[in-house]
Enzyme design. Structure first.
Site, PDB file in Angstrom:
ATOM      1  N   HIS A 178       4.977  31.740   2.711  1.00  0.00           N
ATOM      2  CA  HIS A 178       4.865  32.141   1.312  1.00  0.00           C
ATOM      3  C   HIS A 178       5.467  31.111   0.373  1.00  0.00           C
ATOM      4  O   HIS A 178       6.165  30.189   0.795  1.00  0.00           O
ATOM      5  CB  HIS A 178       5.498  33.517   1.093  1.00  0.00           C
ATOM      6  CG  HIS A 178       6.966  33.608   1.380  1.00  0.00           C
ATOM      7  ND1 HIS A 178       7.934  33.166   0.493  1.00  0.00           N
ATOM      8  CD2 HIS A 178       7.633  34.099   2.448  1.00  0.00           C
ATOM      9  CE1 HIS A 178       9.134  33.401   1.002  1.00  0.00           C
ATOM     10  NE2 HIS A 178       8.983  33.953   2.193  1.00  0.00           N
ATOM     11  N   CYS A 236      11.148  33.581   7.390  1.00  0.00           N
ATOM     12  CA  CYS A 236       9.858  33.211   6.808  1.00  0.00           C
ATOM     13  C   CYS A 236       9.793  31.709   6.563  1.00  0.00           C
ATOM     14  O   CYS A 236      10.814  31.026   6.524  1.00  0.00           O
ATOM     15  CB  CYS A 236       9.639  33.938   5.485  1.00  0.00           C
ATOM     16  SG  CYS A 236       9.290  35.704   5.672  1.00  0.00           S
TER      17      CYS A 236
END
Length: 192
Positions: free
Chosen positions: A152, A168
């Site tokens: 992301h 992440c």
């Protein structure tokens, strides 16, 4: 005598094939939101470049080299696009193989319970420039089950190149838009 080091540098660099990749076209909303996230200076080593593919994987595969803090999107003809990333802090790092299960623009953020337990100040929020997921998110699944890990954007671009996330893979917003536009749902992601 100064010419010898210059020749040596030229010979070493001749083997490197870095080619700048232009920014993707973005919408007016993207431009407005991205302007609200201060773009930090960063090491050019983490800029987006087309390079010779170092992964040996099939075209369309995403390979994240956590030690290098680089993400590679494998292209045809022995090429790849290399993006600088932030990866999981040592305690929260994740490695493995997954697939892109879904994609979202300016996604809402719903931190998992274990993250809220560690950091009680975090809370769910709608998509937008201050959202930690940034401009785009690619949701990763393992055999159809959500891994809770994402590739992301970020609202902290100054941290690209560091091990700071909860697992992440974070990218500069303009880079995640570029990757998002190139990668279909179902793409293989290898994090090593």
């Amino acid at each position: 005598m100064r010419i010898i080091p210059l020749i040596a540098c030229a010979v070493l660099l001749a083997g490197c094939t870095f080619k700048a990749v232009p920014d993707p076209k973005i919408s007016a909303r993207d431009a407005e939101f991205m302007a609200l996230v201060p773009e930090a200076e960063f090491d050019p080593h983490f800029a987006r470049y087309q390079v010779s593919d170092p992964t040996g994987k099939p075209p369309g595969t995403i390979v994240v080299e956590t030690k290098e803090r680089q993400l590679y999107l494998v292209l045809p003809d022995g090429k790849a696009i290399r993006y600088g990333v932030s990866v999981g802090d040592e305690a929260y790092g994740w490695t493995g193989t997954a697939t892109v299960d879904r994609k979202a623009e300016w996604p809402a953020w719903n931190p998992p319970a274990e993250m809220i337990k560690r950091w009680p100040h975090v809370h769910a929020m709608q998509g937008g420039p201050m959202n930690p997921l940034g401009a785009r998110a690619l949701y990763l699944a393992d055999h159809g089950k959500d891994t809770l890990y994402r590739i992301h954007g970020t609202n902290e671009p100054e941290k690209i190149g560091q091990a700071v996330s909860s697992g992440c893979i974070r990218m500069r917003n303009i880079d995640v838009v570029d990757l998002f536009n190139r990668v279909p749902v179902g793409a293989t992601v290898i994090v090593r």
